[in-house]
Design an enzyme around this catalytic site. Sequence first.
Site, PDB file in Angstrom:
ATOM      1  N   MET A 171      47.230  39.141  44.548  1.00  0.00           N
ATOM      2  CA  MET A 171      46.722  39.640  46.025  1.00  0.00           C
ATOM      3  C   MET A 171      47.857  39.416  46.745  1.00  0.00           C
ATOM      4  SD  MET A 171      42.972  38.361  46.686  1.00  0.00           S
ATOM      5  CE  MET A 171      43.224  36.720  46.533  1.00  0.00           C
TER       6      MET A 171
ATOM      7  N   ILE B  89      43.745  30.827  42.762  1.00  0.00           N
ATOM      8  CA  ILE B  89      45.066  30.072  42.716  1.00  0.00           C
ATOM      9  C   ILE B  89      45.936  30.446  44.168  1.00  0.00           C
ATOM     10  CG2 ILE B  89      47.385  30.193  41.498  1.00  0.00           C
ATOM     11  CD1 ILE B  89      45.847  31.069  38.975  1.00  0.00           C
TER      12      ILE B  89
ATOM     13  N   GLY C 228      47.506  35.355  50.716  1.00  0.00           N
ATOM     14  CA  GLY C 228      48.352  35.860  49.465  1.00  0.00           C
ATOM     15  C   GLY C 228      48.026  35.002  48.445  1.00  0.00           C
ATOM     16  N   SER C 229      47.721  35.457  47.086  1.00  0.00           N
ATOM     17  CA  SER C 229      47.418  34.598  46.307  1.00  0.00           C
ATOM     18  C   SER C 229      47.068  35.257  44.864  1.00  0.00           C
ATOM     19  CB  SER C 229      46.312  33.676  46.744  1.00  0.00           C
ATOM     20  OG  SER C 229      45.358  34.501  47.211  1.00  0.00           O
ATOM     21  N   ARG C 230      46.310  34.835  43.981  1.00  0.00           N
ATOM     22  CA  ARG C 230      46.135  35.217  42.719  1.00  0.00           C
ATOM     23  C   ARG C 230      44.709  34.865  42.150  1.00  0.00           C
ATOM     24  NH1 ARG C 230      50.196  33.775  37.934  1.00  0.00           N
ATOM     25  NH2 ARG C 230      48.558  33.445  36.240  1.00  0.00           N
TER      26      ARG C 230
END
Length: 232
Positions: free
Chosen positions: A102, A159, A189-191
């Site tokens: 993301m 994450i 902002g991440s995953r």
Amino acid sequence: MSVIRSISSQIVPIHPQGMPFIGAFALASLVLFWFWSPLGWIGTILTMWCAYFFRDPPRVTPVRDGLVVSPADGRVSLVVNAVPPRELDLGDRPLPRISVFMSVFDCHVNRAPAGGRVERIVYKAGSFLNADLDKASEENERNAVVIATPNGRVGVVQIAGLVARRILCFVREGEPIGVGDRFGMIRFGSRLDIYLPDGARPLVAEGQTAIAGETVLADLRGGEGPRNFKVG
């Protein structure tokens, strides 16, 4: 009245977690206008971006038994077989893993990839490496959720990334959860990593754009059949 309903239907809801941030940006913008109007306009733009970041649009989720949907908006960055983190308690054999990255421009509300019972939730402190790196799965701050479904256990790991400093999880162990239900959020902002049961076959490819609660990542029943949908 029809015009009002038409306009209201175009307004994307804002998640309650974003209200304090939007309010702070708006207040700062007013103060900056008092000092120097160009700074105030910059603050106004940042306030609008903050509202855009915390948007929480409704999604149309396929609800047929066995379907696994994307838990996040973003880009499918990895489709591999990988050993799941120990905290998931999914064994030490490689499982199919789909990673969705993301960016700060994607909607960050996370949705359940499958329906069932929340079996396990484990938070792990860690680093804040670029979430697009494969080693972020083991080294970054993360929150792991395991969902027990009729077709096997599905693991989903939130994450943190370079600028993300807060992982939110809205569910508890033992609770039932429906596919596509909102279960968390990551700022900013991440995953997300999704671990499928052994033998499951991913239905997406690296580079594909995923939509939370809508994009089908896998079919645990191994076949395509009629699908129903829900909006929420």
